[in-house]
Motif scaffolding. Structure first.
Motif: not given
Length: 781
Positions: A124-135
């Protein structure tokens, strides 16, 4: 401040022993199958991010993880150890309960860690920072009943902003948004960041609030992101109002009436609509202000000065906050409440209500103080303070105080020089600039004119008596929360001696038969002194702001007797010293600069540094600086390895003085540097490691103070000390204990001033001569 005796040494030894014991393994207290959680390690795998970007992402993700492992200090876990060795208390009170659950800390186990929850947090934090495909994947490393969780993050490509759009329509509010779109925080080419989007919404809201849109909210703005139009990892943003934005939020409002309830009391006043009190018949109209003050407690013009809104003005948040802050800074109101109520919805007008509850106008406070110091003085002080906060009905503060203090030498010589002080002072503080010129301030802080008057009787039995009169007139004003000015147009001090004893004169003039050398510098303490002139100080600080690195600066200038000396042609060096009322007046220029820098290492530790430079230069009607205006070093807020006012000037050795009392060492030039590492190990318990350096010097040569004059070799005369400290922070009181020792003593022989080779903690004689314990209230800087 006092030298460390055997009892103090044992106390610090016991504290050190406790820390050593706590290093024993806490894992032996665990039950079968339990593992102590020692924290998480995050690895970021991404080929497109720089090393710094990876580090920043990793640190940010680390802060999101829960739970946190047990707190540690220097790799140890003393609080966990206290919890483990303390028996389970039978009641939820008492020393056992306090030790186990307040001082101690319950073990954080591997079983307490929800790895799936943390993985969701990371994504969730990664997506908020623009990393929409984080695993994210996780693993655990366990050894010796300790476990660490490893998280491997593959954030993928970070999405960048391709374009930012502000759709146009014909509404007034849209026109305002369009006028500031070029200042947007959202820029093409920058990474997508939810925090920046939130800041953009706040920026637009702040502008609209200052353009009359009182009912607008940042939640009325939506920022839509479209990533479908691009094959690359980019998003297009659309900044616009939500469709369900209330109509009242889209209209700018103007001020109709401003109504002040100057003496509001919830128990006595009936409430109307919106919680607004009913307006009574006792309404006064003053410059478009409607004032309800049935007992006539306040002059209407204080509200006219404090309130910025006028009838017909467009509402703006800046004037709203300025008005509230100025009412609060008057110091006469206990509660300040503000409401806006629509009076004409068709023409978008509302009334501004200010509901004020006064504080008690008068207060009386009695303070007592007990103290002791390393010169065998024990004593106390009593202060009686009276305050009237509305003396002339215009929020003028009149403060008066009387005090008495006594310091008695216990265990000293039979003819001990006890000290008695009795005094009184008064201050009238007027909440405006009283001057023949117009002073306009748009600050949230009310400027003040201060008039001070004081007197002190000082008697050092067996030595002398002094009468000290002082008065001043000046102004204090703040530009904003960071900048403050203090100008005393006239600051006058008159010192008149009385009852100078033969014993003290003998110390001044010397006594060959008694083997006492002359010390003419002591005469300056009992000289008649008349000091007058302007003083000015400027303070800048941002320490109240939530920043990682903060700064404090205070600079002051003191010009005494300048105009009088120039007009009269005074020249003390040539023997032409002028007098006023048969008293030579002082003529000098003095300035001082105090720089402080605070660097936040993490949430529990800070590095604080300070540099002080000051200089006083006597000229014209004076050949020396007045004793009360000179600089001093040493003591609990200065160079803590030396007793207060015993260091300097320069390489002068105070041990050569044969007086039966301590004479404060002073100088015309001051340099001081301090550095301190502060760490929190428990809620109210802090530790510190510090180093101090500095000295004072004389401008002119003094035959009675050999080595005291400032020269090109001043660096060789810098004193250095270091130590450790404990700070008990109880919010309303900070009790400080600093243990320091000298590392460089400037009055030793030049090649023998560093003392590292003589440090011997095991020697009682060395500890007695070198270990200084400072007990004080508050931080040193």
């Amino acid at each position: 401040m006092q030298k460390l005796n055997t009892g103090h040494y044992k106390t610090f030894a016991a504290f050190s022993f406790m820390l050593m014991i706590s290093s024993c393994s806490n894992t032996k207290f665990l039950q079968e199958g339990q593992m102590l959680y020692t924290g998480a390690k995050i690895t970021v795998k991404n080929d497109t991010l720089s090393k710094k970007e990876k580090s920043n992402l990793k640190d940010a993700l680390q802060e999101q993880l829960r739970p946190k492992p047990n707190s540690s200090f220097l790799g140890l876990r003393p609080r966990l150890y206290v919890y483990n060795i303390t028996k389970e208390p039978k009641k939820q009170k008492g020393i056992g309960y306090w030790l186990k659950y307040k001082i101690g800390e319950k073990p954080v186990l591997l079983g307490d860690v929800d790895r799936e929850f943390n993985k969701k947090i990371i994504v969730n934090y990664s997506e908020n920072k623009g990393f929409f495909n984080a695993k994210v994947s996780s693993d655990t490393i366990a050894k010796n009943k300790k476990a660490q969780v490893l998280y491997t993050v593959k954030p993928g490509a970070r999405y960048l902003i391709s374009q930012v759009n502000f759709p146009v329509d014909s509404t007034v509010i849209n026109s305002e948004i369009q006028s500031i779109k070029d200042k947007s925080f959202l820029k093409a080419g920058n990474p997508f960041d939810l925090d920046v989007i939130k800041a953009e919404r706040e920026r637009i809201d702040d502008h609209l609030k200052n353009r009359g849109f009182y009912y607008f909210s940042p939640d009325n703005i939506i920022v839509q992101a479209d990533s479908t139009v691009m094959k690359e990892p980019k998003v297009e943003l659309f900044v616009k109002l939500k469709n369900n934005t209330p109509p009242i939020s889209k209209e700018p409002y103007t001020i109709d009436k401003t109504i002040v309830f100057a003496d509001y009391n919830l128990a006595d006043v009936k409430q109307g609509k919106y919680g607004i009190p009913y307006i009574t018949d006792s309404v006064k109209v003053y410059n478009d202000l409607y004032i309800i003050d049935s007992e006539n407690k306040f002059k209407p013009k204080i509200f006219d000065r404090a309130l910025y809104f006028k009838r017909g003005d467009l509402y703006n948040r800046k004037d709203h906050n300025l008005s509230l802050n100025r009412l609060i800074s008057l110091g006469v109101f206990k509660f300040v409440k503000n409401e806006f109520v629509v009076s004409d919805s068709l023409n978008h007008k509302f009334d501004a209500y200010y509901i004020l509850t006064p504080r008690p106008f008068q207060s009386l406070r009695l303070e007592t103080l007990g103290k002791t110091n390393s010169a065998n003085y024990t004593g106390g002080e009593v202060n009686l303070n009276w305050t009237h906060r509305n003396f002339f009905r215009g929020a003028e503060q009149l403060k008066g105080a009387i005090y008495g203090a006594a310091d008695v030498q216990v265990g000293g010589p039979k003819d001990a020089n006890n000290i008695i002080r009795i005094g009184a002072n008064a201050q009238l503080s007027i909440p405006r600039i009283v001057a023949p010129f117009r002073f306009h301030s748009s600050s949230a802080y009310v400027p003040r004119t201060n008039i001070n008057l004081g007197y002190e009787y000082l008697s050092r039995t067996q030595l002398y008596t002094l009468h000290n009169f002082n008065t001043s007139f000046g102004y204090v004003w703040k530009e904003n929360e960071r900048k403050e000015h203090d100008l005393k147009v006239l600051d006058v001090t008159l010192v008149a001696p009385e009852k100078i004893t033969e014993k003290y004169l003998e110390q001044i003039n010397g006594n060959t038969a008694a083997g006492i050398s002359a010390n003419p510098s002591l005469q300056r303490v009992v000289d008649k002194q008349l000091i007058f002139g302007p003083t000015y100080s400027y303070t800048y600080t941002n320490t109240m702001l939530p920043k990682k690195n903060t700064f404090y600066y205070k600079g002051s200038v003191d010009l005494a007797g300048t105009i009088t000396g120039l007009v009269s042609g005074a020249d003390a060096k040539a023997g032409d010293q002028k007098e006023i009322f048969k008293i030579p007046f002082s003529q000098y220029a003095k300035m001082e600069h105090d720089f402080r820098y605070y660097r936040k290492v993490n949430d529990k530790s800070t590095i604080a540094t300070r540099f002080i430079a000051g200089m006083g230069y006597p000229y014209g009607n004076s050949t020396t600086m007045p004793y009360v205006k000179q600089f001093f070093v040493g003591g609990s807020n200065s160079i803590r390895a030396f007793r207060a006012r015993t260091l300097g000037p320069g390489s002068y050795d105070p041990r050569t003085e044969e007086a039966s009392f301590f004479f404060d060492q002073s100088g015309d030039i001051k340099l001081e540097m301090n550095a301190e590492y502060r760490a929190n190990i428990y809620k109210f318990l802090n530790v510190a490691v510090f180093a101090d350096a500095g000295n004072v010097w004389l401008v002119n040569e003094d035959d009675n103070k050999p080595g005291g004059k400032f020269s090109k070799d001043f660096l060789k005369e810098i004193a250095v000390g270091a130590g450790v400290g404990l700070r008990l922070d109880f919010s309303i009181l900070i009790l400080r204990l600093d243990l320091a020792m000298p590392l460089r003593i400037p009055y030793y022989e030049e090649g023998d001033r560093w003392t590292f080779d003589r440090i011997d903690f095991g020697s009682g004689a060395w500890r007695k001569d070198n270990m200084i314990l400072n007990i004080a209230i508050g931080y040193p800087f």
